[in-house]
Design a protein around this motif. Structure first.
Motif, PDB file in Angstrom:
ATOM      1  N   PRO A 140       0.814  -1.229   0.000  1.00  0.00           N
ATOM      2  CA  PRO A 140       0.000   0.000   0.000  1.00  0.00           C
ATOM      3  C   PRO A 140       0.844   1.274   0.000  1.00  0.00           C
ATOM      4  N   GLU A 141       2.104   1.171   0.464  1.00  0.00           N
ATOM      5  CA  GLU A 141       2.974   2.365   0.445  1.00  0.00           C
ATOM      6  C   GLU A 141       3.169   2.876  -0.969  1.00  0.00           C
ATOM      7  N   ARG A 142       3.310   1.963  -1.919  1.00  0.00           N
ATOM      8  CA  ARG A 142       3.520   2.374  -3.304  1.00  0.00           C
ATOM      9  C   ARG A 142       2.310   3.144  -3.827  1.00  0.00           C
ATOM     10  N   SER A 143       1.122   2.633  -3.553  1.00  0.00           N
ATOM     11  CA  SER A 143      -0.096   3.315  -4.005  1.00  0.00           C
ATOM     12  C   SER A 143      -0.231   4.678  -3.348  1.00  0.00           C
ATOM     13  N   TYR A 144       0.020   4.734  -2.049  1.00  0.00           N
ATOM     14  CA  TYR A 144      -0.091   5.984  -1.291  1.00  0.00           C
ATOM     15  C   TYR A 144       0.890   7.022  -1.818  1.00  0.00           C
ATOM     16  N   ASN A 145       2.125   6.627  -2.011  1.00  0.00           N
ATOM     17  CA  ASN A 145       3.145   7.563  -2.493  1.00  0.00           C
ATOM     18  C   ASN A 145       2.824   8.072  -3.889  1.00  0.00           C
ATOM     19  N   PHE A 146       2.210   7.226  -4.716  1.00  0.00           N
ATOM     20  CA  PHE A 146       1.832   7.659  -6.057  1.00  0.00           C
ATOM     21  C   PHE A 146       0.773   8.758  -5.980  1.00  0.00           C
ATOM     22  N   LEU A 147      -0.239   8.555  -5.139  1.00  0.00           N
ATOM     23  CA  LEU A 147      -1.292   9.570  -4.989  1.00  0.00           C
ATOM     24  C   LEU A 147      -0.722  10.866  -4.419  1.00  0.00           C
ATOM     25  N   LYS A 148       0.115  10.749  -3.422  1.00  0.00           N
ATOM     26  CA  LYS A 148       0.616  11.926  -2.712  1.00  0.00           C
ATOM     27  C   LYS A 148       1.677  12.679  -3.508  1.00  0.00           C
ATOM     28  N   ASN A 149       2.641  11.957  -4.050  1.00  0.00           N
ATOM     29  CA  ASN A 149       3.795  12.605  -4.665  1.00  0.00           C
ATOM     30  C   ASN A 149       3.622  12.852  -6.165  1.00  0.00           C
ATOM     31  N   LYS A 150       3.036  11.903  -6.875  1.00  0.00           N
ATOM     32  CA  LYS A 150       2.885  12.046  -8.322  1.00  0.00           C
ATOM     33  C   LYS A 150       1.635  12.853  -8.691  1.00  0.00           C
ATOM     34  N   LEU A 151       0.515  12.542  -8.021  1.00  0.00           N
ATOM     35  CA  LEU A 151      -0.752  13.192  -8.373  1.00  0.00           C
ATOM     36  C   LEU A 151      -1.099  14.366  -7.456  1.00  0.00           C
ATOM     37  N   GLN A 152      -0.331  14.540  -6.380  1.00  0.00           N
ATOM     38  CA  GLN A 152      -0.488  15.681  -5.462  1.00  0.00           C
ATOM     39  C   GLN A 152      -1.862  15.735  -4.803  1.00  0.00           C
ATOM     40  N   PHE A 153      -2.422  14.570  -4.452  1.00  0.00           N
ATOM     41  CA  PHE A 153      -3.674  14.553  -3.696  1.00  0.00           C
ATOM     42  C   PHE A 153      -3.407  15.205  -2.332  1.00  0.00           C
ATOM     43  N   GLU A 154      -4.303  16.089  -1.899  1.00  0.00           N
ATOM     44  CA  GLU A 154      -4.020  16.939  -0.748  1.00  0.00           C
ATOM     45  C   GLU A 154      -4.642  16.480   0.565  1.00  0.00           C
ATOM     46  N   HIS A 155      -5.510  15.484   0.549  1.00  0.00           N
ATOM     47  CA  HIS A 155      -6.272  15.173   1.760  1.00  0.00           C
ATOM     48  C   HIS A 155      -5.943  13.792   2.328  1.00  0.00           C
ATOM     49  N   LEU A 156      -4.775  13.270   1.976  1.00  0.00           N
ATOM     50  CA  LEU A 156      -4.389  11.948   2.446  1.00  0.00           C
ATOM     51  C   LEU A 156      -3.873  12.011   3.875  1.00  0.00           C
ATOM     52  N   SER A 157      -4.014  10.896   4.568  1.00  0.00           N
ATOM     53  CA  SER A 157      -3.481  10.732   5.912  1.00  0.00           C
ATOM     54  C   SER A 157      -2.564   9.517   5.912  1.00  0.00           C
ATOM     55  N   GLU A 158      -1.568   9.514   6.790  1.00  0.00           N
ATOM     56  CA  GLU A 158      -0.688   8.348   6.862  1.00  0.00           C
ATOM     57  C   GLU A 158      -1.463   7.095   7.269  1.00  0.00           C
ATOM     58  N   ASN A 159      -2.626   7.288   7.880  1.00  0.00           N
ATOM     59  CA  ASN A 159      -3.484   6.138   8.195  1.00  0.00           C
ATOM     60  C   ASN A 159      -4.010   5.469   6.933  1.00  0.00           C
ATOM     61  N   ASP A 160      -3.895   6.160   5.800  1.00  0.00           N
ATOM     62  CA  ASP A 160      -4.370   5.604   4.534  1.00  0.00           C
ATOM     63  C   ASP A 160      -3.380   4.626   3.916  1.00  0.00           C
ATOM     64  N   ILE A 161      -2.226   4.447   4.539  1.00  0.00           N
ATOM     65  CA  ILE A 161      -1.262   3.468   4.030  1.00  0.00           C
ATOM     66  C   ILE A 161      -1.707   2.089   4.519  1.00  0.00           C
ATOM     67  N   ALA A 162      -2.761   1.604   3.923  1.00  0.00           N
ATOM     68  CA  ALA A 162      -3.367   0.335   4.341  1.00  0.00           C
ATOM     69  C   ALA A 162      -4.197  -0.212   3.189  1.00  0.00           C
ATOM     70  N   LEU A 163      -4.647  -1.457   3.332  1.00  0.00           N
ATOM     71  CA  LEU A 163      -5.341  -2.131   2.236  1.00  0.00           C
ATOM     72  C   LEU A 163      -6.670  -1.477   1.890  1.00  0.00           C
ATOM     73  N   SER A 164      -7.520  -1.256   2.877  1.00  0.00           N
ATOM     74  CA  SER A 164      -8.847  -0.733   2.579  1.00  0.00           C
ATOM     75  C   SER A 164      -8.802   0.643   1.915  1.00  0.00           C
ATOM     76  N   PRO A 165      -8.023   1.612   2.430  1.00  0.00           N
ATOM     77  CA  PRO A 165      -7.981   2.915   1.763  1.00  0.00           C
ATOM     78  C   PRO A 165      -7.435   2.844   0.350  1.00  0.00           C
ATOM     79  N   MET A 166      -6.361   2.065   0.151  1.00  0.00           N
ATOM     80  CA  MET A 166      -5.706   2.070  -1.157  1.00  0.00           C
ATOM     81  C   MET A 166      -6.401   1.163  -2.168  1.00  0.00           C
ATOM     82  N   ALA A 167      -6.978   0.068  -1.737  1.00  0.00           N
ATOM     83  CA  ALA A 167      -7.602  -0.862  -2.681  1.00  0.00           C
ATOM     84  C   ALA A 167      -9.073  -0.558  -2.923  1.00  0.00           C
ATOM     85  N   LEU A 168      -9.761  -0.039  -1.893  1.00  0.00           N
ATOM     86  CA  LEU A 168     -11.214   0.106  -1.984  1.00  0.00           C
ATOM     87  C   LEU A 168     -11.702   1.536  -1.760  1.00  0.00           C
ATOM     88  N   GLY A 169     -10.783   2.470  -1.495  1.00  0.00           N
ATOM     89  CA  GLY A 169     -11.174   3.868  -1.356  1.00  0.00           C
ATOM     90  C   GLY A 169     -11.693   4.267   0.003  1.00  0.00           C
TER      91      GLY A 169
END
Length: 736
Positions: A470-499
């Motif tokens: 899930p770190e890879r997915s999270y880093n892509f959203l945060k660093n590549k796409l600049q999503f602004e409302h992410l939390s480090e708690n989102d580095i997990a299966l449910s947030p990254m796989a199912l939203g």
């Protein structure tokens, strides 16, 4: 021995005496230099404090109108589309005597306890603030009400020692030139109280639909609490109201300590339940001057605050009255066509609800410009809430192509026809969590990656994110796409796989992310304007509009083709534009959220419904939901239908054309039983697309020693079988 010892002692004493004399000389020199510097500084300070203040309360307003320009699609030239005339949501209080005493006491207790006694600067708070700044620890700011008025006059909100010293001198001079009452009146008239409320009278109207004289102390404190951080203490949001209540408790206690209220009154107001008035029309405006212009002004204001360090009230004043030229990206034809759809609610897809849910839509060009915005079902306010850009919601399955499938294809973990098992996941989310089910309430066993995405199966993206991390997915959203409302708690299966994120995403962010599926893997954060110039033509703000590569061309091509199958035969089939011959792709999404029922957070299904889709011309996203997260009930999934209703007029008169494809992605026929490249012995086949460097082996189930008989496109593959090879759709009646 004794004489030699005495000589040594004497030598040591002489050395120390010399050192002592040197130190004494240095100390005396330091005292003399310090005295000279103090004298010079004193003269400078006294001179600085003489005469008229450099800043005047009258300077809080400006006089030159700003303008918004957009490109005329027929001429290709910029034309003025709107002139700004300081149309903030502000109602000025003319006389200090019209300000209730409770408002004054509440503000002073909350922001500046010694306001009536100091000379513009609270030295005790300033020293504490300086010490904590030097120690790099967090602290409450040292600014007085007078200093905050200075910030509104200068627009300078940067925290630096040089700026702070200048502010202190300016505050002392301002305090000498104006009465405490005059300064306080200006503060209450011009400070930003959140939700487009500038000044306390507009805040009283906006939050409680009352005149300032009608507010009780709890309502006053609710408004005053927002000054500390209008977003964090925003009473219009669930979390913001909780934070606001804690801030109110601090204010009431401060008022009690200062003798403004009794202990009994403090307890009374702490237990008072504040009820906001419903959002109301603050300024009726023409619909054609609505959502897009509002968003341009909001984006420019925010960028002036972030990039220039201005206070928000100053930035707003500068924007409206500073003679600026704003070069917007709006396509007026696109905006007009979107507004025409929303003007005729009969075109909205039906839902099984008494009150229709809020909706929003945004259209973005493949190059990243925002072309059209609809922020809600109806526009009744100026600079009001915009669901397309401000609402942060769980994206559900619409995030899967980005966080799960894209990452899996980019790392060559899967191919189009890789078989993955759709089965329960009892060990993925903990001992008491059985894992996600599918919306059909059935598990299908082995399915291809293509089919899993087409039919929005939940278990497969979970397995993909588990494998890639899930770190890879999270880093892509945060660093590549600049999503602004992410939390480090989102580095997990449910947030990254199912939203199921902590906060979520905006419709603008999510729709902007889909541009990489149209642009061969390139991305730029969506933007509503290109540049802003001042009255002299100098550039004030300028957007970096360059798209950068975030994924490979091959992965972008594969995801484009996969998402087209979602529209041709999958959960987004209601968005199909085949009637006008226009290819389209996209993804549905729905989320499971929580709603407060009798004060208890209760899980609800379908509190957000999404569809983000694209054609070679436009990328458009739509959203449905309620403020209170009520479940949306429907007979047929509505958001792809709303998307199609918007897109049909947008493509009127446009010639059908195909998406760009990378030459290193090729079509091949695969075996439906093995997911491998079909051979002569395979009887059930379909066409898939593959990177030419990552091609599955020939079918090992039906090979019988034969080589592949289908190296290129299949010559006899049933189209329906390709899109639904297992025929589960017909069996279960898929519709998302």
């Amino acid at each position: 021995m004794s004489g030699r010892s005495n000589q040594n002692v004497g030598s040591v004493r002489r050395v120390f005496r010399k050192i002592g004399r040197v130190l004494m000389v240095l100390i005396c020199m330091g005292v003399i230099c310090g005295s000279v510097m103090a004298a010079v500084m004193s003269v400078y300070i006294f001179k600085s404090l003489e005469g008229e203040p450099e800043l005047k309360l009258e300077d809080i307003t400006m006089a030159n109108s700003s303008s918004v320009y957009a490109i005329n699609s027929e001429t290709g030239e910029y034309e003025k589309i709107r002139e700004l005339h300081g149309d903030q949501n502000r109602i000025e209080i003319k006389n200090y005597s019209d300000i209730p005493k409770d408002v004054v006491n509440c503000l002073v207790a909350a922001e500046d306890k010694r306001y009536w006694d100091h000379k513009g600067v609270d030295w005790l708070r300033t020293i504490k603030s300086t010490l904590t700044f030097m120690s790099q620890s967090s602290t409450q700011g040292g600014s007085t009400i007078t200093q905050q008025v200075i910030k509104n006059l200068t627009g300078n909100n940067e925290f630096s020692p040089e700026r702070k010293v200048k502010e202190i001198f300016a505050a002392i001079k301002l305090n000498k030139a104006y009465s405490k009452e005059e300064i306080l009146k200006v503060y209450l008239n011009y400070v930003f109280f959140g939700n487009n409320c500038y000044g306390i009278q507009s805040a009283a109207n906006g939050y409680f639909n009352k005149d300032i004289s009608e507010l009780n102390l709890a309502e006053i404190a609710t408004i005053i609490a927002t000054t500390n951080n209008p977003t964090y203490y925003n009473p219009r949001t669930e979390k913001g109201m909780l934070h606001n209540k804690e801030r109110r408790k601090y204010i009431f206690h401060a008022m009690q300590e200062e003798g403004y209220i009794t202990s009994e009154e403090e307890e009374k107001w702490n237990n008072y339940e504040v009820e906001l008035a419903p959002r109301q029309s603050q300024q009726k405006i023409a619909l054609s001057e609505g959502w897009y212009i509002d968003q341009v002004l909001e984006d420019v204001t925010n960028d002036l605050v972030k990039e220039k360090g201005y206070t928000r009230p100053y930035a707003q004043n500068y924007l409206n009255n500073g003679g600026l030229k704003i070069y917007a990206c709006v396509d007026e034809q696109v905006q007009a066509k979107m507004e025409a759809v929303y003007a005729d609610k009969s075109q909205f897809p039906p839902v099984n609800m008494q009150v229709y849910p809020d909706t929003a839509a945004i259209t973005i060009a493949p190059t990243g410009q925002v072309l059209g915005i609809i922020g809600g079902n109806e526009k009744t306010t100026a600079r009001g809430w915009n669901n397309a850009t401000m609402s942060v919601r769980h994206p559900g399955s619409s995030i899967k192509p980005i966080t799960a499938y894209l990452q899996a294809f980019e790392s060559d973990l899967v191919t189009w026809s890789s078989l993955w098992d759709d089965n329960p996941l009892p060990d993925y989310f903990g001992p008491n969590d059985p894992g996600p089910n599918n919306y059909t309430n059935h598990f299908l066993g082995p399915v291809t990656i293509q089919y899993a995405l087409q039919q929005s199966i939940n278990t497969i993206p979970v397995k993909l994110v588990k494998t890639i991390g899930p770190e890879r997915s999270y880093n892509f959203l945060k660093n590549k796409l600049q999503f602004e409302h992410l939390s480090e708690n989102d580095i997990a299966l449910s947030p990254m796989a199912l939203g199921g994120m902590t906060h979520g995403v905006t419709l603008e962010e999510l729709t902007g992310a889909y541009q990489m599926f149209v642009t061969q893997g390139k991305y730029v954060k969506p933007y509503t304007y290109t540049k802003v110039t001042d009255s002299a033509g100098n550039v004030v703000l300028e957007k970096d509009t360059r798209q950068i590569r975030v994924i490979s061309e091959q992965t972008a091509t594969l995801l484009n083709k996969l998402l087209q199958t979602v529209v041709t035969q999958g959960t987004g089939s209601a968005a199909n534009l085949a009637a006008i011959g226009m290819p389209a792709g996209g993804k549905t999404g729905s989320s499971t959220g929580t709603k407060l029922i009798n004060g208890v957070p209760t899980p609800v299904d379908n509190d957000n419904l999404w569809f983000v889709g694209f054609t070679p011309y436009y990328i458009t996203g739509v959203w449905m939901g309620y403020d209170d997260h009520t479940e949306i009930k429907y007979s047929s999934y509505p958001t792809p239908k709303l998307w199609r209703t918007i897109m049909m007029p947008l493509h009127q008169g446009l010639q059908p054309k195909q998406f760009e494809e990378n030459e290193h992605v090729i079509s091949m026929t695969y075996c439906l039983d093995s997911g491998e490249i079909a051979t002569a012995g395979c009887t059930r086949t379909a066409v898939g697309w593959y990177k030419d460097t990552v091609i599955p082996s020939n079918c090992t189930i039906h090979s019988s020693g034969s080589s592949s008989a289908f190296d290129e496109e299949a010559s006899s593959t049933d189209e329906d079988e390709e899109d639904d090879p297992f025929n589960w759709g017909s069996f279960f009646g898929f519709g998302d």
